[in-house]
Design a protein around this motif. Sequence first.
Motif, PDB file in Angstrom:
ATOM      1  N   SER A 134     -16.406 -58.913  17.518  1.00 44.58           N
ATOM      2  CA  SER A 134     -17.958 -59.253  17.568  1.00 44.58           C
ATOM      3  C   SER A 134     -18.683 -58.506  18.533  1.00 44.58           C
ATOM      4  CB  SER A 134     -17.979 -60.856  17.791  1.00 44.58           C
ATOM      5  OG  SER A 134     -17.437 -61.141  19.040  1.00 44.58           O
ATOM      6  N   ARG A 135     -18.079 -58.150  19.599  1.00 50.15           N
ATOM      7  CA  ARG A 135     -19.056 -57.450  20.717  1.00 50.15           C
ATOM      8  C   ARG A 135     -18.967 -55.913  20.421  1.00 50.15           C
ATOM      9  NH1 ARG A 135     -22.115 -60.292  23.420  1.00 50.15           N
ATOM     10  NH2 ARG A 135     -22.289 -58.372  24.589  1.00 50.15           N
ATOM     11  N   VAL A 136     -20.209 -55.546  20.478  1.00 50.38           N
ATOM     12  CA  VAL A 136     -20.336 -53.979  20.300  1.00 50.38           C
ATOM     13  C   VAL A 136     -19.762 -53.386  21.273  1.00 50.38           C
ATOM     14  CG1 VAL A 136     -22.208 -52.149  20.168  1.00 50.38           C
ATOM     15  CG2 VAL A 136     -22.889 -54.539  19.504  1.00 50.38           C
ATOM     16  N   ALA A 137     -19.250 -54.110  22.547  1.00 53.80           N
ATOM     17  CA  ALA A 137     -18.554 -53.217  23.418  1.00 53.80           C
ATOM     18  C   ALA A 137     -17.314 -52.571  23.103  1.00 53.80           C
ATOM     19  CB  ALA A 137     -18.412 -53.878  24.842  1.00 53.80           C
ATOM     20  N   SER A 138     -16.501 -53.497  22.078  1.00 52.23           N
ATOM     21  CA  SER A 138     -15.388 -53.021  21.584  1.00 52.23           C
ATOM     22  C   SER A 138     -15.461 -51.848  20.825  1.00 52.23           C
ATOM     23  CB  SER A 138     -14.799 -54.086  20.391  1.00 52.23           C
ATOM     24  OG  SER A 138     -15.771 -54.068  19.417  1.00 52.23           O
ATOM     25  N   ALA A 139     -16.483 -51.204  20.635  1.00 49.09           N
ATOM     26  CA  ALA A 139     -16.625 -49.719  19.936  1.00 49.09           C
ATOM     27  C   ALA A 139     -16.369 -48.810  20.983  1.00 49.09           C
ATOM     28  CB  ALA A 139     -17.933 -49.884  19.203  1.00 49.09           C
ATOM     29  N   THR A 140     -16.206 -49.240  22.324  1.00 51.50           N
ATOM     30  CA  THR A 140     -15.962 -48.146  23.395  1.00 51.50           C
ATOM     31  C   THR A 140     -14.618 -47.767  23.623  1.00 51.50           C
ATOM     32  OG1 THR A 140     -16.096 -49.568  25.094  1.00 51.50           O
ATOM     33  CG2 THR A 140     -18.379 -48.982  24.387  1.00 51.50           C
ATOM     34  N   PHE A 141     -13.504 -48.426  22.921  1.00 45.54           N
ATOM     35  CA  PHE A 141     -12.245 -48.366  23.375  1.00 45.54           C
ATOM     36  C   PHE A 141     -11.771 -47.116  22.496  1.00 45.54           C
ATOM     37  CE2 PHE A 141     -12.416 -51.437  19.408  1.00 45.54           C
ATOM     38  CZ  PHE A 141     -11.540 -50.721  18.576  1.00 45.54           C
ATOM     39  N   ASP A 142     -10.560 -46.608  23.003  1.00 46.72           N
ATOM     40  CA  ASP A 142      -9.994 -45.694  22.446  1.00 46.72           C
ATOM     41  C   ASP A 142      -9.204 -45.905  21.008  1.00 46.72           C
ATOM     42  OD1 ASP A 142     -10.768 -43.858  24.723  1.00 46.72           O
ATOM     43  OD2 ASP A 142      -8.872 -43.653  25.384  1.00 46.72           O
ATOM     44  N   PHE A 143      -9.445 -45.212  19.994  1.00 50.62           N
ATOM     45  CA  PHE A 143      -8.527 -45.530  18.831  1.00 50.62           C
ATOM     46  C   PHE A 143      -6.964 -45.459  19.266  1.00 50.62           C
ATOM     47  CE2 PHE A 143     -12.218 -43.166  16.582  1.00 50.62           C
ATOM     48  CZ  PHE A 143     -12.975 -44.691  16.592  1.00 50.62           C
ATOM     49  N   LEU A 144      -6.308 -46.544  18.524  1.00 53.91           N
ATOM     50  CA  LEU A 144      -4.995 -46.564  18.986  1.00 53.91           C
ATOM     51  C   LEU A 144      -4.133 -46.618  17.696  1.00 53.91           C
ATOM     52  CD1 LEU A 144      -2.906 -46.722  21.231  1.00 53.91           C
ATOM     53  CD2 LEU A 144      -3.268 -49.303  21.225  1.00 53.91           C
ATOM     54  N   ASP A 145      -3.355 -45.443  17.470  1.00 55.55           N
ATOM     55  CA  ASP A 145      -2.179 -45.548  16.397  1.00 55.55           C
ATOM     56  C   ASP A 145      -3.016 -45.666  15.398  1.00 55.55           C
ATOM     57  OD1 ASP A 145       0.155 -45.106  15.459  1.00 55.55           O
ATOM     58  OD2 ASP A 145       0.744 -46.936  15.384  1.00 55.55           O
TER      59      ASP A 145
END
Length: 813
Positions: A134-145
């Motif tokens: 739900s948070r746009v902040a989650s779009a800043t994480f590194d893609f993982l596997d």
Amino acid sequence: MYPFSNRSAMLLGASLTALLPAPLAAQDEVASPTSDTTAEQEPETNDIIVTARRRSESAQDIPIAVSVLGAKQLDETGAFNVNRLQQLAPTLQFYSSNPRNTAVNIRGLGVPFGLTSDGFEQGVGIYVDDVYYSRVASATFDFLDVAQIEVLRGPQGTLYGKNTTAGAINIQTNQPTFDFEGRAEVSIGNFNFQQARLAVSGPLSENVAARIAFSGTSRNGTIRNDVTGENIQSLDNIGLRAQLLWEPTDTLKIKLVGDYNKQDAVCCGSVFVGTGATQRPLNRQFAALAAAQNYAPPSTNPFDRVTDLDSNLNAGNVIAGAALKITWDVGPGTLTSVTAYRIWDWKPENDRDFTGLSIVALSQNPSQQDQITQEFRYAYTGDKFDFVLGAFAFDQRIDTQGTEAQGRAASRWNIAPNNPLSLDPGVLDGLTARNTQVLESTSAALFGQLSWKVTDAFTIQPGARLNYDKKSGFYQRRVFAGTGVELTGAETDTRSRAQLGVFTPQTSAPSDSDWNLTYDLTASYELAPDVLAYGTYAKSFKTIGINQNGLPTDAAGVPIAEAGTIRPEKVDHFEVGLKSQFWDRRATLNLAAYRTDIRDYQATVNNGQFGVLRGYLANAGKVRSQGVEADFAIRPGQRFTAYTNAAYTDAKYESFTDAPCPPKLSGGTVAAPGQTQSAPGTPGGISPANCDISGQRLPGVSKWAFSYGAEGNLSATVLGQQGEVYLGYDGTYRSGFSSNPSPSIYTNVEGYDLSNFRLGFRTDGGLNLFAWVRNAFDENYFEQLFVGPGNTGLIAGLPGDPRTWGATAAITL
């Protein structure tokens, strides 16, 4: 005006020219980072299998504009987060001044541009293995596997649990396997870039399998802070994901997933860009205020990448969660249940005055979020009918504890020079606002979509969604003088009034609820083998919003209660498209044209004063986005692949008559009824209370955006290993865009083009060694420009990354 720079045109022309005369190979599928024909391929049909419609099917057979990126393209192009992803998908826009203030838009729509409020929802849904983030902040994480990423363009509310008015980013990770497999990757580069990735999967028993993946990324910052000696805008990310799969029967799968992602960067800052005239009195504009305190920025060239921010910077960010997914073949279809719990812990520190002066000494709004989601779906595929029926429930709570404090330079900066209090640093030094915010949000929905194969060539696809939303908020601002005494707002002495001119106590508790029924209808027709035409109409919405950062006030300083809630957006979307493959499927060309009209658009209004209400939501009258997109890819043989993707986006406010004014018209005495405003940029002039920006372009949207590239390879033997040597190029171009909600010449970002190269050797046995350079021509460009607070005319900016280079070694078992 032709939208390419000369270098972009030459590079694109070279990659296309190389396609003309080439030896042909039999039945090779096109592989393009952003066309609809990448990622997972079926060995017999060469189809690309996607789950965009919540069931597995060929990307070329679905009447949706979707860009698909596979793990190979993501890894070799360095697209390890959404920010990098936008260089491969021209319809995607990503802007972030820090993880919380992040905008992810598709076709210019999705999230209001500017400071983020908890009280609205994103129009671009982000899903990881069917779990909504739900948070746009989650779009800043590194893609993982990651196995593949699907970028769906246009409303998707009748297919996905949470309503998505602009599109969706559907991230699919690699799943546990009953055969052992593993992958390890290490990268190093300049700016002390280091990245390591590891994934291992295999059986624990006959019917239980597990998979675990790790990612770590670090890099020094690209901007030097002369005050602290640090390099800011660094990377310091770790991620861990574990999955356990149990298959007790052939028809039942139960998967438990846990993930943890942490960011701990020295971030986020800015550099001095320049100044522009406002309508504030001349002695209260930036040049005069800076001279009065003997201040000068460390450099007037923003691409020296030097700053002097004197407050601590931190972008501590933890995103974690757990999910239980049950897939059960029941009757003729498949029932899927996804239960998920997620947390987001945000611990920021900022320098909101953008200078080396201690004006805003402290600005931080740490926040904690908990969300629970439950989704049920039943999917059926038959000869004449396919359908998906679903139910979705969402519950969220966000708690925020904000602290804003003034420093020793604040009095001179914020109090008029003709007031003797401006010479007393103690008047504002230590003045502190403590903000408490709480948001509770609940949503429930029933949704479904039917595909009726009227004939072998003609399909009708209706869908509908019934949605209920409720939001309740609480906001309280308490104000304390530097002595620790709390100000109530009723004080009448001159010292207290000067302090209350910066921070004013306020309490509000907005709440609202709403029901919505929306629908869509798509018709598709197979004009010929491998040629599909489609048309779509969607009636969609973005749910109600509430002003969670405090309310604007009237002329008497009283909060405007009616501004506490924001009407839902009402969306009418029209789209036609063509999907085609030809030349024995060596070439793919997909086209889409669309128009999206939004009434009651939820816009962000930023306040220009220090310390007061930072920003709030308001409804603009009407917004329109329309455009044309083309994805083209070709592979004449096994040794060469090229692609070109283009997007023309015309996104503007059709009606926004009471918008915030741009800097040139801000800072003066507010015009009384019947009073004529001064010319833009007149010091001490008359400013309008608000401005009519109808017809102006939406912020953050480039009218033209392109991605293009090619890769060639030759068979080779290196150190006794048989494989291929390859050379790849990926380029991107974006035309200029506005970086302010109300367009201003001061914040127009010029267009730019970036070029990335890679040279490597890969073997059939899974070894891949390659060197890379990104932004190879060291292009100077801005990701964003910011209007400094206080209407002083200060413009700060965030430069994009300079040239970076390095090498990667990866092995897959």
